[in-house]
Design a protein around this motif. Structure first.
Motif, mmCIF file in Angstrom:
data_model
loop_
_atom_site.group_PDB
_atom_site.id
_atom_site.type_symbol
_atom_site.label_atom_id
_atom_site.label_comp_id
_atom_site.label_asym_id
_atom_site.label_seq_id
_atom_site.Cartn_x
_atom_site.Cartn_y
_atom_site.Cartn_z
ATOM 1 N N UNK A 12 0.837 -1.189 0.000
ATOM 2 C CA UNK A 12 0.000 0.000 0.000
ATOM 3 C C UNK A 12 0.874 1.241 0.000
ATOM 4 N N UNK A 20 -8.112 6.179 2.392
ATOM 5 C CA UNK A 20 -8.938 5.388 3.305
ATOM 6 C C UNK A 20 -9.178 6.125 4.616
ATOM 7 N N UNK A 45 -7.094 1.710 13.281
ATOM 8 C CA UNK A 45 -6.290 0.769 12.527
ATOM 9 C C UNK A 45 -5.608 1.459 11.341
ATOM 10 N N UNK A 49 -1.493 2.236 10.642
ATOM 11 C CA UNK A 49 -0.703 1.941 9.442
ATOM 12 C C UNK A 49 -0.021 3.192 8.918
ATOM 13 N N UNK A 158 5.809 -5.564 16.578
ATOM 14 C CA UNK A 158 6.066 -4.503 15.602
ATOM 15 C C UNK A 158 5.479 -3.171 16.040
ATOM 16 N N UNK B 328 -15.868 0.103 -6.035
ATOM 17 C CA UNK B 328 -14.842 -0.936 -5.977
ATOM 18 C C UNK B 328 -15.454 -2.173 -5.366
ATOM 19 N N UNK B 329 -14.611 -3.137 -5.031
ATOM 20 C CA UNK B 329 -15.089 -4.392 -4.470
ATOM 21 C C UNK B 329 -14.706 -4.467 -2.999
ATOM 22 N N UNK B 349 2.090 -9.245 8.551
ATOM 23 C CA UNK B 349 2.685 -8.063 7.946
ATOM 24 C C UNK B 349 2.248 -7.916 6.485
ATOM 25 N N UNK B 352 -1.128 -6.269 6.462
ATOM 26 C CA UNK B 352 -1.094 -4.866 6.841
ATOM 27 C C UNK B 352 -0.525 -3.986 5.716
ATOM 28 N N UNK B 353 0.386 -4.549 4.951
ATOM 29 C CA UNK B 353 1.002 -3.761 3.886
ATOM 30 C C UNK B 353 0.283 -3.881 2.551
ATOM 31 N N UNK B 354 -0.755 -4.710 2.498
ATOM 32 C CA UNK B 354 -1.419 -4.930 1.216
ATOM 33 C C UNK B 354 -2.314 -3.749 0.865
ATOM 34 N N UNK B 355 -2.255 -3.291 -0.379
ATOM 35 C CA UNK B 355 -3.071 -2.134 -0.747
ATOM 36 C C UNK B 355 -4.578 -2.391 -0.615
ATOM 37 N N UNK B 356 -4.998 -3.636 -0.645
ATOM 38 C CA UNK B 356 -6.432 -3.922 -0.521
ATOM 39 C C UNK B 356 -6.891 -3.967 0.928
ATOM 40 N N UNK B 357 -5.969 -4.084 1.876
ATOM 41 C CA UNK B 357 -6.360 -4.201 3.279
ATOM 42 C C UNK B 357 -7.022 -2.909 3.745
ATOM 43 N N UNK B 358 -8.223 -3.066 4.324
ATOM 44 C CA UNK B 358 -8.962 -1.885 4.760
ATOM 45 C C UNK B 358 -8.790 -1.692 6.267
ATOM 46 N N UNK B 359 -9.363 -2.556 7.064
ATOM 47 C CA UNK B 359 -9.228 -2.503 8.518
ATOM 48 C C UNK B 359 -9.744 -3.806 9.087
ATOM 49 N N UNK B 386 -10.676 -3.992 0.479
ATOM 50 C CA UNK B 386 -11.349 -3.201 -0.547
ATOM 51 C C UNK B 386 -10.376 -2.982 -1.707
ATOM 52 N N UNK B 387 -10.844 -3.210 -2.925
ATOM 53 C CA UNK B 387 -9.950 -3.018 -4.059
ATOM 54 C C UNK B 387 -10.736 -2.955 -5.357
ATOM 55 N N UNK B 388 -10.029 -2.808 -6.456
ATOM 56 C CA UNK B 388 -10.753 -2.587 -7.701
ATOM 57 C C UNK B 388 -10.781 -3.813 -8.619
ATOM 58 N N UNK B 392 -8.587 -10.468 -7.990
ATOM 59 C CA UNK B 392 -7.493 -10.293 -7.051
ATOM 60 C C UNK B 392 -8.031 -10.337 -5.616
#
Lengths: 672, 407
Positions: A12, A20, A45, A49, A158, B328-329, B349, B352-359, B386-388, B392
């Motif tokens: 991300x 967001x 949350x 991040x 972390x 989006x989806x 991790x 948490x770092x994924x662009x689709x991760x919302x909360x 959440x993503x487009x 995926x």
């Protein structure tokens, strides 16, 4: 559907997470008050991040007003930033619960936005926020400069990275040098008031010492002013210059000749009287001298002729006090002892025997448990309490109320230590041995016994307050209850009965209890001048400290609340200005009350623990005072200009909404 | 929000903070009907409230209907499976239409529901009621005989569901007669169904004046674990067929208004099997996902279609265009600890770092030992994405099943 964006790589980006965040803020803002909490998980949350990303803290800082207005702090302590205590931040930032860490971090970012003037906050001034942040940074210096310890890693994982990033952001925005230097100034400013409780100050000094010793931390040119502070705690003299530990130090002492011992004594005394802090080595030194070189005790305590005389007169008592109360774990007892001797109160006939009783006093289980709970078991509770007694008798104006709404109790303790020390020792005996204090209200006994029934009690207090405040608070409130139904403000009857015979039975208040409006402010002020101002009271210095009530305002001159203080004396300062010197049981008297009314704690003739203001400025924040009705003074001679100046200060601050638009006619005040 | 006195006055049956929030921010007057434990909260926050305990229907049932009628309420909206029959009973009084109660009973009893569907020409699997364990063993055998299985072939499973519980509660999958012994006696009677091979999905449909106002397809990635909206183009390609099925449902159950939540299986040749239908919001936060994807509040949508004073024009303006109207989806994953003993929550991790991760809505573990998972629907909390790109997102949701959130 919108066309797919290209951000869907492996990780991300700040932009996507920020988008967001903005969405989450909107949702929170739109939610009705009762369901705001359900939107928080998403906010916290996402914030977490962001804080972990480069530039995330800055982005959150710029959104913090929107976040607060949307309600992120609602329903929590963080909703009232003016009551937040810097020392609590460490605990929150090191919490294993991510939400606690994040909300605390968001609160710091809010302070930052306010301190930088970007966010005009309804409850916080720029100075307040800046001051708060400096302290937060000071207390958390370790986190700022060092990677997470094993313990932190274990509890936080972390997450431990988050508080570090946030603190680093704060320090970068405020300036590291600034932090250290201001921290040092801050410590000196507090120490000049000679508080009894010095643990927070010691903590800050220790942090500075750690930072200075760490080769990885570059403090630049800053931090040099810390020399005296650090050495007074860890290396005040030649024999402990390298902070060798008590045992080695004691071994070294055995090899010193008499002139070296003399110079040790002088060195310790100088360090202690410079800072008000006693090093554990100092305590060890006194114990060493005791019996071997008693003649050096007076020098080691840094006593003047008065103190020396006192020491010689009450030699056995002083030696007993050293035996019983002075240990490296109770080092401040050295300073307390020294200051007590300087005050000469041992010459009051009841004090010395009362101290002998105190030395042998058995503690009740409740009292011992409480001392143990607050101070741990490094030293028996009895010795801890004795250290507390010496400090309170030595520093009557060093009493602080901690973070508790018990200003009256703290004020009373201070007043007794100042004015009636054997009475203080008497009620301490009742409180610590018998679990019950009885004070009479208009002939009726008022017992504190039920005060100890299971209610949560304040813990952040000095040893004597720790035992007595629950009793006194209960009695004070009970006395107030006994006044229900009487017309007017209950302080009128409670204050003299609670504190002692010397509190004036005459009483004036300028606020109508029912409406909160100001009543007859001019008449009130005229009489205050006549009783207290030497130019209008026949040049009579104040004889006993008198309780008084003030309307506390913040640095923007907005009303904050009613507060109990004691007027100690009224006198000309070094530049010829008439000032009121007073005791504020608040832990730090140096406060900005707005409209250029700045309470001073040093450089204007203040003694240790005294706060002062020019007479008219003080009068402008006063709402209750006591007086002796038989000493009338000359109210008629007070000039209109003086009164007008005072009323101007009132009108521009807490009286803005309370003063009638047209000046009051000759109506009856609440006192008649 | 300012309330419109010309529009309807709705009663929300059951306590749901999300629903109350939606009603508070909508222009219809509302009142919450909930058990007494909700009273303090409602008082404290000025939420209009009438206390009522939704136990079994009894002779006092009329009392709440009359209370609401006196209050001027136009319609009652069920929020939970347990209040569906209440809503039917109350609405039959409020709207002077006794059939509404009978309709609600059909929604509440899964056996009756299937039978009614069958009568309406809707294709359902084989099903039967079971009163004891012997019934289950017999059904399992018979189903597999029908499938021409030989001795030794692995059995096709059967599904056991409580008659009157929502969604996955009490849902068990039985493959061998041994497993029948594991069923506690107190779970009987149950409904047994043959397993339908095929693609399972859920529908949320809002019905106004007997017509579909909006139809959403929720695609399951793994039943009981993950779902997302809108569905992939593959599932969406069945939409015209699905709409026909829903219209059949509307006709069979005589639904004039409200929000339904049916489940279907579609086989590779396009045959639709009806699973079941509920007359209430779906579980698993599907409403939240729709709001995330489309931006409209699904509870407000329900209030809108329940309100007898709503016009067709209003309904038309309220809903977006399916799929194309989404930003989006949005999907969610129900986390269940994979280890037997856990001590802390740690979001992986890579998540948490994924662009689709919302909360996420996970909390720290309350106990260290993880009880063995027996039925569906006992996840420890949800993670939102959440993503487009629907594919995926689907793969990402599937991948979550291999990750440890609790360690």
């Amino acid at each position: 559907m919108s066309p797919p964006d290209n951000s869907s790589g492996a990780t991300a980006t700040l932009e996507t997470v920020l988008a967001r965040m903005d969405e989450a803020i909107e949702l929170l803002a739109a939610a009705p008050a009762f369901s705001k909490t359900t939107k928080l998980a998403r906010i916290l949350d996402t914030a977490k991040r962001l804080m972990a990303m480069e530039g995330g803290c800055a982005a959150l800082e710029s959104r913090i007003q929107a976040l607060e207005e949307a309600g992120v702090f609602l329903g929590s302590d963080w909703a009232s930033p003016q009551i937040l205590v810097p020392s609590m931040t460490t605990h929150a930032l090191q919490s294993p619960d991510p939400n606690t860490v994040v909300i605390e971090a968001l609160s710091e970012l809010r302070m930052l936005a306010v301190a930088r003037g970007d966010y005009l906050h309804p409850q916080l001034s720029v100075e307040q926020a800046h001051h708060y942040l400096t302290q937060v940074l000071a207390i958390n210096l370790a986190m700022l400069f060092t990677p997470p310890s094993e313990a932190e890693r274990a509890t936080q994982g972390r997450l431990a990275e988050i508080p570090r990033r946030v603190l680093r952001h704060l320090a970068e925005r405020i300036g590291y040098e600034h932090v250290i230097d201001q921290l040092i100034d801050e410590i000196w400013r507090i120490l000049r008031q000679r508080p009894i409780q010095v643990d927070p100050v010691k903590q800050m000094i220790t942090q500075i010492a750690i930072c200075r010793a760490d080769p990885n931390i570059d403090l630049g040119a800053s931090g040099h002013g810390a020399e005296r502070l650090v050495s007074s705690l860890f290396a005040p003299t030649n024999a402990c210059r390298d902070d060798p530990g008590i045992e080695t130090f004691e071994e070294r002492l055995a090899h010193l000749d008499s002139s070296a011992l003399q110079s040790e004594a002088n060195g310790f005394a100088r360090a202690m009287h410079d800072t008000g802090l006693a090093s554990p080595y100092h305590a060890a030194f006194l114990r060493y001298l005791r019996g071997k070189a008693d003649h050096l005790l007076a020098d080691a305590l840094g006593l003047s002729n008065t103190g020396r005389d006192c020491l010689l007169c009450y030699r056995e008592l002083v030696l007993a006090l050293i035996d019983e109360a002075v240990y490296p774990q109770t080092a401040q007892a050295v300073y307390g002892l020294s200051m007590m001797l300087e005050r000469g109160i041992l010459y009051q006939t009841a004090v010395a025997p009362a101290l002998w009783r105190q030395i042998g006093l058995p503690l009740s289980d409740w009292a011992a448990d409480r001392l143990y709970m607050a101070f741990g078991d490094t030293i028996p509770p009895r010795r801890r309490l004795l250290e507390g007694v010496l400090m309170m008798l030595g520093l009557p104006l060093g009493v602080g109320q901690g973070n508790n709404p018990t200003c009256q109790s703290a004020r009373a303790l201070s007043m007794w230590s100042f004015n009636d020390p054997d009475y203080l020792l008497q009620i301490l005996t009742w409180g610590a041995r018998d679990d019950e204090v009885i004070v009479h209200f208009e002939g009726q006994p008022v017992s504190s016994h039920s005060a100890l029934d299971g209610r949560p009690l304040p813990i952040d207090l000095d040893p004597v307050s720790l035992i007595l405040v629950p009793h006194l608070d209960h009695i004070y409130n009970e006395m107030g209850r006994m006044c229900i139904g009487r017309e007017g403000d209950p302080h009128r009857w409670v204050n003299p009965e609670f504190h002692g015979w010397w509190v004036g039975r005459g009483f004036r208040i300028n606020v109508d209890v029912a409406t909160g409006k100001l009543v007859n402010p001019e008449d009130f002020l005229r009489h205050f001048y006549a009783y207290y101002h030497p130019y209008y009271n026949g040049n009579q210095p104040l004889i006993h400290p008198q309780p008084a009530g003030i309307a506390v305002t913040d640095s923007a001159a907005r009303f904050i609340g009613w507060h109990a203080i004691a007027i100690q004396r009224v006198a000309l300062d070094t530049s010829g200005e008439m000032r009121v010197y007073f005791f504020n049981p608040n832990n730090d008297s140096g406060q900005d009350w707005g409209d250029s009314v700045k309470v001073s704690t040093a450089d204007n003739g203040e003694g240790y623990g005294e706060a002062s203001l020019p007479f008219e400025q003080f009068a402008s924040r006063l709402y209750i005072f006591h007086y002796d009705p038989l000493e009338r003074g000359e109210p008629g001679q007070v000039t209109q200009e003086e009164l007008d100046e005072c009323i101007g200060y009132i009108r521009r601050s807490w009286g803005a909404e309370r003063l009638p638009s047209v000046e009051m006619q000759a109506s009856q005040g609440p006192e008649g | 929000m300012e309330k419109n006195p010309d529009k309807g006055y709705v009663a929300l049956l059951g306590w749901s903070l999300g629903a109350v929030e939606a009603a508070e921010n909508f222009d219809r007057r509302y009142v919450v009907v909930a058990p007494e434990w909700a009273e303090d909260y409602c008082k404290q926050h000025d939420i209009p409230y009438i206390p009522w305990n939704f136990e079994r229907l009894n002779d006092r049932s009329l009392e709440i209907a009359e209370t609401l009628q006196a209050e001027g309420v136009d319609v009652a909206i069920p929020l939970y499976e347990e209040t569906v029959e209440w809503a039917g009973a109350i609405n039959s009084v409020l709207m002077k239409n006794p059939r509404l109660h009978g309709q609600a009973v059909l929604f509440r009893d899964k056996a009756l529901m299937k039978r009614r569907a069958q009568l309406g020409g809707i294709r359902v699997g084989i099903f039967e009621e079971a009163h004891d364990k012997d019934d289950v063993v017999r059904f399992l055998r018979r189903v597999n005989q029908t499938l021409l299985k030989l001795d030794g072939d692995p059995n096709d499973p059967i599904h056991l569901k409580a008659f009157d519980k929502a969604g996955c509660l009490g849902h068990r999958v039985i493959r061998t007669p041994d497993e029948v012994d594991m069923i506690p006696e107190e779970e009987f009677p149950v409904l047994m169904e043959s397993h339908l091979d095929g693609w399972e999905f859920a529908v949320e449909a809002w019905i106004h004046n007997g017509k579909i106002a909006f139809l959403n397809l929720s695609e399951y990635v793994t039943l009981g674990y993950s779902v997302f909206v809108p569905a992939t183009p593959e599932l969406e390609s069945w939409r015209p067929l699905i709409e026909k099925e829903i219209e059949k449902l509307i006709k069979t159950f005589d639904i004039q208004f409200g929000q339904i939540h049916p489940e279907y299986f579609v086989t590779s040749d396009g045959t639709m099997y009806f699973g079941e239908v509920a007359y209430r919001p779906p579980g698993f936060k599907a409403f939240e996902l729709m709001e995330r994807a489309y931006g409209f509040n699904a509870y407000q949508a329900s209030i809108l279609v329940f309100d007898p004073h709503t016009t067709d024009e209003e309904v038309k303006n309220f809903f977006p265009e399916p799929v194309k109207g989404a930003k989006g989806y949005a999907g969610c994953f129900g986390v269940y600890p994979r280890r037997r003993v856990v001590s802390q929550l740690e979001i992986p991790e890579e998540v948490e770092n994924h662009p689709y991760f919302d909360y996420h809505e996970l909390t720290a573990p309350m106990e260290e030992t993880v009880t063995k998972r027996t039925a569906f629907g006992t996840h420890w909390g949800l993670v939102f994405f959440f993503g487009d790109d629907p594919h995926k997102l689907r793969d990402l949701l599937k991948h979550q099943e291999e990750l440890d959130y609790y360690i």
